[in-house]
Write a protein that holds these residues in place. Structure first.
Motif, PDB file in Angstrom:
ATOM      1  N   ILE A 140       0.849  -1.201   0.000  1.00 15.36           N
ATOM      2  CA  ILE A 140       0.000   0.000   0.000  1.00 15.36           C
ATOM      3  C   ILE A 140       0.882   1.248   0.000  1.00 15.36           C
ATOM      4  O   ILE A 140       0.655   2.190  -0.765  1.00 15.36           O
ATOM      5  CB  ILE A 140      -0.957   0.002   1.211  1.00 15.36           C
ATOM      6  CG1 ILE A 140      -2.004  -1.103   1.062  1.00 15.36           C
ATOM      7  CG2 ILE A 140      -1.627   1.371   1.390  1.00 15.36           C
ATOM      8  CD1 ILE A 140      -2.817  -1.366   2.322  1.00 15.36           C
ATOM      9  N   GLY A 141       1.893   1.257   0.847  1.00 13.31           N
ATOM     10  CA  GLY A 141       2.795   2.403   0.934  1.00 13.31           C
ATOM     11  C   GLY A 141       3.570   2.636  -0.351  1.00 13.31           C
ATOM     12  O   GLY A 141       3.699   3.776  -0.815  1.00 13.31           O
ATOM     13  N   SER A 195       3.189  17.057   3.327  1.00 10.35           N
ATOM     14  CA  SER A 195       2.123  17.888   3.899  1.00 10.35           C
ATOM     15  C   SER A 195       1.238  18.599   2.871  1.00 10.35           C
ATOM     16  O   SER A 195       0.018  18.633   3.060  1.00 10.35           O
ATOM     17  CB  SER A 195       2.676  18.868   4.930  1.00 10.35           C
ATOM     18  OG  SER A 195       3.614  19.728   4.353  1.00 10.35           O
ATOM     19  N   PRO A 196       1.746  19.137   1.765  1.00  6.58           N
ATOM     20  CA  PRO A 196       0.837  19.790   0.813  1.00  6.58           C
ATOM     21  C   PRO A 196      -0.104  18.808   0.099  1.00  6.58           C
ATOM     22  O   PRO A 196      -1.106  19.209  -0.472  1.00  6.58           O
ATOM     23  CB  PRO A 196       1.774  20.444  -0.211  1.00  6.58           C
ATOM     24  CG  PRO A 196       3.120  20.451   0.398  1.00  6.58           C
ATOM     25  CD  PRO A 196       3.139  19.346   1.397  1.00  6.58           C
ATOM     26  N   TYR A 197       0.234  17.526   0.153  1.00 12.51           N
ATOM     27  CA  TYR A 197      -0.528  16.498  -0.557  1.00 12.51           C
ATOM     28  C   TYR A 197      -1.350  15.629   0.389  1.00 12.51           C
ATOM     29  O   TYR A 197      -1.938  14.638  -0.029  1.00 12.51           O
ATOM     30  CB  TYR A 197       0.426  15.597  -1.350  1.00 12.51           C
ATOM     31  CG  TYR A 197       1.329  16.359  -2.279  1.00 12.51           C
ATOM     32  CD1 TYR A 197       0.871  16.799  -3.518  1.00 12.51           C
ATOM     33  CD2 TYR A 197       2.638  16.661  -1.911  1.00 12.51           C
ATOM     34  CE1 TYR A 197       1.694  17.506  -4.377  1.00 12.51           C
ATOM     35  CE2 TYR A 197       3.477  17.366  -2.759  1.00 12.51           C
ATOM     36  CZ  TYR A 197       2.988  17.789  -3.992  1.00 12.51           C
ATOM     37  OH  TYR A 197       3.806  18.492  -4.835  1.00 12.51           O
ATOM     38  N   PHE A 198      -1.397  15.996   1.648  1.00 12.84           N
ATOM     39  CA  PHE A 198      -1.971  15.121   2.674  1.00 12.84           C
ATOM     40  C   PHE A 198      -3.392  14.653   2.380  1.00 12.84           C
ATOM     41  O   PHE A 198      -3.759  13.530   2.697  1.00 12.84           O
ATOM     42  CB  PHE A 198      -1.919  15.789   4.049  1.00 12.84           C
ATOM     43  CG  PHE A 198      -2.374  14.865   5.145  1.00 12.84           C
ATOM     44  CD1 PHE A 198      -1.534  13.871   5.599  1.00 12.84           C
ATOM     45  CD2 PHE A 198      -3.636  14.973   5.688  1.00 12.84           C
ATOM     46  CE1 PHE A 198      -1.947  12.991   6.596  1.00 12.84           C
ATOM     47  CE2 PHE A 198      -4.064  14.102   6.682  1.00 12.84           C
ATOM     48  CZ  PHE A 198      -3.214  13.112   7.137  1.00 12.84           C
ATOM     49  N   LEU A 199      -4.206  15.478   1.777  1.00 16.62           N
ATOM     50  CA  LEU A 199      -5.591  15.093   1.517  1.00 16.62           C
ATOM     51  C   LEU A 199      -5.745  14.167   0.313  1.00 16.62           C
ATOM     52  O   LEU A 199      -6.827  13.630   0.082  1.00 16.62           O
ATOM     53  CB  LEU A 199      -6.472  16.333   1.346  1.00 16.62           C
ATOM     54  CG  LEU A 199      -6.604  17.193   2.610  1.00 16.62           C
ATOM     55  CD1 LEU A 199      -7.452  18.431   2.320  1.00 16.62           C
ATOM     56  CD2 LEU A 199      -7.200  16.397   3.755  1.00 16.62           C
ATOM     57  N   LEU A 200      -4.675  13.954  -0.434  1.00 24.17           N
ATOM     58  CA  LEU A 200      -4.721  13.040  -1.569  1.00 24.17           C
ATOM     59  C   LEU A 200      -4.551  11.597  -1.099  1.00 24.17           C
ATOM     60  O   LEU A 200      -3.784  11.304  -0.185  1.00 24.17           O
ATOM     61  CB  LEU A 200      -3.613  13.379  -2.573  1.00 24.17           C
ATOM     62  CG  LEU A 200      -3.661  14.765  -3.204  1.00 24.17           C
ATOM     63  CD1 LEU A 200      -2.468  14.958  -4.143  1.00 24.17           C
ATOM     64  CD2 LEU A 200      -4.966  14.983  -3.946  1.00 24.17           C
ATOM     65  N   ALA A 230      -0.968  10.107  -0.774  1.00 23.89           N
ATOM     66  CA  ALA A 230      -0.247  10.549   0.424  1.00 23.89           C
ATOM     67  C   ALA A 230      -0.665   9.723   1.631  1.00 23.89           C
ATOM     68  O   ALA A 230       0.163   9.314   2.443  1.00 23.89           O
ATOM     69  CB  ALA A 230      -0.499  12.032   0.678  1.00 23.89           C
ATOM     70  N   GLN A 231      -1.947   9.460   1.733  1.00 24.64           N
ATOM     71  CA  GLN A 231      -2.450   8.673   2.857  1.00 24.64           C
ATOM     72  C   GLN A 231      -1.982   7.226   2.764  1.00 24.64           C
ATOM     73  O   GLN A 231      -1.680   6.598   3.785  1.00 24.64           O
ATOM     74  CB  GLN A 231      -3.967   8.771   2.904  1.00 24.64           C
ATOM     75  CG  GLN A 231      -4.443  10.180   3.208  1.00 24.64           C
ATOM     76  CD  GLN A 231      -5.929  10.370   3.038  1.00 24.64           C
ATOM     77  OE1 GLN A 231      -6.675   9.415   2.834  1.00 24.64           O
ATOM     78  NE2 GLN A 231      -6.369  11.611   3.114  1.00 24.64           N
ATOM     79  N   TRP A 282       2.014   3.156   5.524  1.00 25.10           N
ATOM     80  CA  TRP A 282       3.195   2.323   5.766  1.00 25.10           C
ATOM     81  C   TRP A 282       3.984   2.833   6.962  1.00 25.10           C
ATOM     82  O   TRP A 282       4.425   2.065   7.811  1.00 25.10           O
ATOM     83  CB  TRP A 282       4.077   2.259   4.521  1.00 25.10           C
ATOM     84  CG  TRP A 282       5.429   1.680   4.767  1.00 25.10           C
ATOM     85  CD1 TRP A 282       6.623   2.315   4.614  1.00 25.10           C
ATOM     86  CD2 TRP A 282       5.742   0.360   5.221  1.00 25.10           C
ATOM     87  NE1 TRP A 282       7.655   1.475   4.945  1.00 25.10           N
ATOM     88  CE2 TRP A 282       7.154   0.260   5.324  1.00 25.10           C
ATOM     89  CE3 TRP A 282       4.988  -0.754   5.571  1.00 25.10           C
ATOM     90  CZ2 TRP A 282       7.798  -0.886   5.745  1.00 25.10           C
ATOM     91  CZ3 TRP A 282       5.640  -1.907   6.003  1.00 25.10           C
ATOM     92  CH2 TRP A 282       7.019  -1.968   6.082  1.00 25.10           C
ATOM     93  N   LEU A 283       4.147   4.148   7.052  1.00 24.06           N
ATOM     94  CA  LEU A 283       4.906   4.711   8.161  1.00 24.06           C
ATOM     95  C   LEU A 283       4.166   4.522   9.492  1.00 24.06           C
ATOM     96  O   LEU A 283       4.803   4.291  10.525  1.00 24.06           O
ATOM     97  CB  LEU A 283       5.205   6.182   7.924  1.00 24.06           C
ATOM     98  CG  LEU A 283       6.079   6.493   6.712  1.00 24.06           C
ATOM     99  CD1 LEU A 283       6.346   7.987   6.623  1.00 24.06           C
ATOM    100  CD2 LEU A 283       7.366   5.705   6.754  1.00 24.06           C
TER     101      LEU A 283
END
Length: 120
Positions: free
Chosen positions: A47-48, A102-107, A110-111, A116-117
Motif C-alpha cells: 500500500i505504501g 504535507s501539501p498532498y496530505f488530503l490526496l 499521500a495517505q 506504511w509509516l
C-alpha cells in the motif's frame, strides 16, 4: 549488572515486544483498527509503495524516499535495536518526508504512503 544483561534489558523495550504480537487492533489511517489488524506487513508495504509511486508521478522529489523509508529492507528494520545515531538519521528522513508530504496530505496517495509509516 553484566554487559549482556544490560543489552538484553535494552532489547526488551516495548517496541520489540510488539513486533511479535498480532494485535486485535492496529493503528491505521485508511482502515478500521480491527480490519487493519488482519493485514500483514507485506500488505502495508505494498500500500505504501503504491502511494509513493503515485506521489512520485505528481512530484519527483518523492523518489528519493524509495531508497530509505520505502526500501525492501525497511520491512525488516527494527528501530528498537538500532543505535542512537541511526535512529536520529531515520527521524530526519521521516521529518523530511512529512514536510514534502504535507501539501498532498488530503490526496489518497499521500495517505497510502503514510499508512506504511504508521504501521512501522
Amino acid at each position: 549488572m553484566s554487559s549482556l544483561a544490560q543489552q538484553l534489558q535494552r532489547l526488551a523495550v516495548p517496541q520489540t515486544a510488539n513486533l511479535a504480537i498480532h494485535d486485535k487492533e492496529r493503528k491505521s489511517l485508511l482502515f478500521d483498527p480491527k480490519e487493519a489488524a488482519n493485514f500483514d506487513k507485506e500488505t502495508f508495504f505494498s500500500i505504501g509503495i503504491n502511494g509513493l509511486e503515485e506521489l512520485s508521478s505528481i512530484n519527483p522529489v518523492f523518489r528519493e524516499f524509495e531508497k530509505s523509508l520505502f526500501n525492501e529492507n525497511a520491512q525488516n528494520f527494527q528501530r528498537a535495536v538500532q543505535t542512537k545515531e541511526v535512529n536520529e538519521k531515520l527521524d530526519e528522513t521521516i521529518t523530511e518526508f512529512l514536510l514534502h508530504l504535507s501539501p498532498y496530505f488530503l490526496l489518497k496517495p499521500a495517505q497510502k504512503a503514510l499508512e506504511w509509516l504508521i504501521f512501522r
